[in-house]
Write a protein that holds these residues in place. Structure first.
Motif, PDB file in Angstrom:
ATOM      1  N   THR A  65       0.831  -1.200   0.000  1.00  0.00           N
ATOM      2  CA  THR A  65       0.000   0.000   0.000  1.00  0.00           C
ATOM      3  C   THR A  65       0.866   1.250   0.000  1.00  0.00           C
ATOM      4  N   LEU A  66       1.931   1.235   0.816  1.00  0.00           N
ATOM      5  CA  LEU A  66       2.850   2.377   0.879  1.00  0.00           C
ATOM      6  C   LEU A  66       3.555   2.579  -0.458  1.00  0.00           C
ATOM      7  N   LEU A  67       3.937   1.483  -1.111  1.00  0.00           N
ATOM      8  CA  LEU A  67       4.578   1.585  -2.421  1.00  0.00           C
ATOM      9  C   LEU A  67       3.632   2.244  -3.434  1.00  0.00           C
ATOM     10  N   GLY A  68       2.367   1.830  -3.393  1.00  0.00           N
ATOM     11  CA  GLY A  68       1.378   2.450  -4.275  1.00  0.00           C
ATOM     12  C   GLY A  68       1.177   3.925  -3.958  1.00  0.00           C
ATOM     13  N   ALA A  69       1.194   4.255  -2.652  1.00  0.00           N
ATOM     14  CA  ALA A  69       1.039   5.658  -2.243  1.00  0.00           C
ATOM     15  C   ALA A  69       2.209   6.502  -2.745  1.00  0.00           C
ATOM     16  N   LEU A  70       3.417   5.932  -2.714  1.00  0.00           N
ATOM     17  CA  LEU A  70       4.589   6.660  -3.213  1.00  0.00           C
ATOM     18  C   LEU A  70       4.491   6.862  -4.727  1.00  0.00           C
ATOM     19  N   GLY A  71       3.961   5.843  -5.426  1.00  0.00           N
ATOM     20  CA  GLY A  71       3.725   6.004  -6.857  1.00  0.00           C
ATOM     21  C   GLY A  71       2.710   7.099  -7.128  1.00  0.00           C
ATOM     22  N   GLY A  72       1.657   7.123  -6.312  1.00  0.00           N
ATOM     23  CA  GLY A  72       0.654   8.179  -6.443  1.00  0.00           C
ATOM     24  C   GLY A  72       1.233   9.552  -6.161  1.00  0.00           C
ATOM     25  N   LEU A  73       2.097   9.635  -5.128  1.00  0.00           N
ATOM     26  CA  LEU A  73       2.737  10.908  -4.788  1.00  0.00           C
ATOM     27  C   LEU A  73       3.634  11.386  -5.934  1.00  0.00           C
ATOM     28  N   PHE A  74       4.353  10.466  -6.533  1.00  0.00           N
ATOM     29  CA  PHE A  74       5.187  10.811  -7.690  1.00  0.00           C
ATOM     30  C   PHE A  74       4.318  11.385  -8.814  1.00  0.00           C
ATOM     31  N   GLY A  75       3.170  10.755  -9.054  1.00  0.00           N
ATOM     32  CA  GLY A  75       2.246  11.238 -10.085  1.00  0.00           C
ATOM     33  C   GLY A  75       1.701  12.615  -9.770  1.00  0.00           C
ATOM     34  N   ILE A  76       1.418  12.875  -8.493  1.00  0.00           N
ATOM     35  CA  ILE A  76       0.903  14.184  -8.078  1.00  0.00           C
ATOM     36  C   ILE A  76       1.952  15.270  -8.303  1.00  0.00           C
ATOM     37  N   ILE A  77       3.215  14.978  -7.933  1.00  0.00           N
ATOM     38  CA  ILE A  77       4.297  15.952  -8.126  1.00  0.00           C
ATOM     39  C   ILE A  77       4.478  16.250  -9.608  1.00  0.00           C
ATOM     40  N   CYS A  78       4.435  15.197 -10.431  1.00  0.00           N
ATOM     41  CA  CYS A  78       4.574  15.398 -11.880  1.00  0.00           C
ATOM     42  C   CYS A  78       3.404  16.211 -12.437  1.00  0.00           C
ATOM     43  N   ALA A  79       2.213  15.984 -11.903  1.00  0.00           N
ATOM     44  CA  ALA A  79       1.049  16.756 -12.353  1.00  0.00           C
ATOM     45  C   ALA A  79       1.231  18.236 -12.037  1.00  0.00           C
ATOM     46  N   ALA A  80       1.744  18.528 -10.850  1.00  0.00           N
ATOM     47  CA  ALA A  80       1.983  19.929 -10.490  1.00  0.00           C
ATOM     48  C   ALA A  80       3.072  20.540 -11.375  1.00  0.00           C
ATOM     49  N   LEU A  81       4.122  19.765 -11.670  1.00  0.00           N
ATOM     50  CA  LEU A  81       5.221  20.266 -12.509  1.00  0.00           C
ATOM     51  C   LEU A  81       4.796  20.467 -13.955  1.00  0.00           C
ATOM     52  N   SER A  82       3.706  19.811 -14.354  1.00  0.00           N
ATOM     53  CA  SER A  82       3.233  19.986 -15.732  1.00  0.00           C
ATOM     54  C   SER A  82       2.729  21.407 -15.979  1.00  0.00           C
ATOM     55  N   ARG A  83       2.648  22.199 -14.945  1.00  0.00           N
ATOM     56  CA  ARG A  83       2.347  23.630 -15.111  1.00  0.00           C
ATOM     57  C   ARG A  83       3.423  24.297 -15.972  1.00  0.00           C
ATOM     58  N   PHE A  84       4.647  23.769 -15.869  1.00  0.00           N
ATOM     59  CA  PHE A  84       5.785  24.351 -16.587  1.00  0.00           C
ATOM     60  C   PHE A  84       6.098  23.601 -17.883  1.00  0.00           C
ATOM     61  N   ASN A  85       5.777  22.298 -17.891  1.00  0.00           N
ATOM     62  CA  ASN A  85       5.985  21.492 -19.095  1.00  0.00           C
ATOM     63  C   ASN A  85       4.999  20.321 -19.043  1.00  0.00           C
ATOM     64  N   LYS A  86       4.092  20.278 -20.013  1.00  0.00           N
ATOM     65  CA  LYS A  86       3.023  19.282 -19.998  1.00  0.00           C
ATOM     66  C   LYS A  86       3.532  17.855 -20.162  1.00  0.00           C
ATOM     67  N   TRP A  87       4.792  17.675 -20.600  1.00  0.00           N
ATOM     68  CA  TRP A  87       5.325  16.325 -20.734  1.00  0.00           C
ATOM     69  C   TRP A  87       5.542  15.660 -19.374  1.00  0.00           C
ATOM     70  N   PHE A  88       5.515  16.437 -18.297  1.00  0.00           N
ATOM     71  CA  PHE A  88       5.581  15.838 -16.955  1.00  0.00           C
ATOM     72  C   PHE A  88       4.370  14.943 -16.688  1.00  0.00           C
ATOM     73  N   LEU A  89       3.317  15.107 -17.482  1.00  0.00           N
ATOM     74  CA  LEU A  89       2.125  14.274 -17.301  1.00  0.00           C
ATOM     75  C   LEU A  89       2.394  12.805 -17.615  1.00  0.00           C
ATOM     76  N   ILE A  90       3.477  12.523 -18.317  1.00  0.00           N
ATOM     77  CA  ILE A  90       3.886  11.126 -18.510  1.00  0.00           C
ATOM     78  C   ILE A  90       4.184  10.492 -17.153  1.00  0.00           C
ATOM     79  N   GLY A  91       4.843  11.246 -16.283  1.00  0.00           N
ATOM     80  CA  GLY A  91       5.114  10.762 -14.925  1.00  0.00           C
ATOM     81  C   GLY A  91       3.836  10.537 -14.142  1.00  0.00           C
TER      82      GLY A  91
END
Length: 254
Positions: A65-91
Motif C-alpha cells: 500500500t505504501l509503495l502504491g502511495a509513493l507512486g501516487g505521490l510521484f504522479g501528483i508531483i509530476c502533475a503539479a510540474l506539468s504547469r511548466f511542461n506538460k510532458w511531466f504528465l507522462i510521470g
C-alpha cells in the motif's frame, strides 16, 4: 443481476470485529466484497497473474500500500510540474498505473499470507482518498483543468470512500461503486494524454469560466460519480432502516 449476485466474498478484505467483541473471541465473518464493475472484475486476474508472482516473499500488505502511495505521490508531483511542461504528465500516468496495480496487490498479499487487518484496510482507503484529492488539486494548479470545475470534484471520492467504510461497519460489506478505482484511474490517464496534446488551451469561455478539454471530461465523470455516491448513500440508509426495524421486532418478540 444484482450487486449481491456479483459479489466476490472475502476478496481483498479484512475481518471486522464487533464493537463489543471480547478479547480473544472468535473473529467476525470476513467482509464481503461486492464489485459490480465488469472492468474492475476483469482487471483483478490480470494483475494477480502478471504481477502477483513478482511480489517479494517478505513484502507485507501495508508495504505494498505504501509503495502504491509513493507512486501516487510521484504522479501528483509530476502533475503539479506539468504547469511548466506538460510532458511531466507522462510521470503522472506512470504514477497512476503504479498506484492502481499496488492498490490491488495489497489485498492479494493480505489474502495469500493471511495478513488482513483493520488497520491495513483503513490505511488503504486513506491513501486512496489522499491520492485522488491531491491529484485533482495538482491538475488544476497546472492549468490542465480549471479550479472552478475541479473544486466540485474534490470531495466526491472521499465521500464515496466514507460511504464504503460505513457499509463495512454496519453491513460487513465492502461495496465498490459502479464507477470504481479502475474507471477513475483510466479517466485520469485519458485527461493526462489530452493534457499533453492540448495543453492549457481554453475551448469555451463564458463569464468567469475558462473551460479546457479536461473540464468537459470532469463534468461528465463528476455527474456520474455524484449520482453513484448519492445512490449508495440512499441504499445504505434504506438498508440500515430496515435492519433497525428487524432488530426492534426481534427484540420485541423475545
Amino acid at each position: 443481476m444484482s450487486d449481491e449476485e456479483k459479489c466476490r466474498a472475502c476478496e481483498g478484505s479484512a475481518p471486522v470485529a464487533p464493537e463489543n467483541a471480547a478479547p480473544g473471541s472468535a473473529p467476525a465473518a470476513p467482509v464481503k466484497k461486492i464489485v459490480p464493475s465488469p472492468l474492475e472484475r476483469a482487471f483483478y486476474p490480470v494483475v494477480y497473474n502478471t504481477f502477483g508472482r513478482l511480489v517479494p516473499k517478505k513484502m507485507t500488505p501495508n508495504q505494498m500500500t505504501l509503495l502504491g502511495a509513493l507512486g501516487g505521490l510521484f504522479g501528483i508531483i509530476c502533475a503539479a510540474l506539468s504547469r511548466f511542461n506538460k510532458w511531466f504528465l507522462i510521470g503522472t500516468i506512470l504514477g497512476l498505473i503504479m498506484h492502481i496495480i499496488c492498490d490491488d496487490l495489497d489485498g492479494y498479499i493480505a489474502r495469500k499470507k493471511h495478513m488482513s487487518s483493520n488497520a491495513g484496510a483503513f490505511f488503504d482507503l486513506l491513501t486512496d482518498i489522499l491520492h485522488i484529492t491531491y491529484l485533482l488539486i495538482a491538475l488544476a494548479f497546472a492549468g490542465v483543468a480549471s479550479f472552478e470545475i475541479t473544486i466540485f470534484l474534490v470531495p466526491v471520492y472521499g465521500l464515496l470512500m466514507f460511504t464504503a467504510m460505513n457499509y463495512i461497519r454496519y453491513l460487513n460489506e465492502f461495496l465498490f461503486p459502479r464507477l470504481g478505482p479502475i474507471e477513475t484511474h483510466l479517466l485520469f490517464i485519458i485527461i493526462c494524454v489530452l493534457g499533453m496534446i492540448f495543453g492549457d488551451r481554453v475551448f469555451v469561455k463564458w463569464w468567469i469560466l475558462e473551460l479546457r478539454i479536461a473540464d468537459f471530461i470532469f463534468m461528465i465523470g463528476g455527474i456520474a460519480m455524484y449520482f453513484e455516491m448519492i445512490r449508495l448513500q440512499i441504499q445504505l440508509f434504506r438498508r440500515l432502516s430496515k435492519k433497525d426495524k428487524e432488530d426492534k421486532d426481534n427484540k420485541d418478540n423475545e
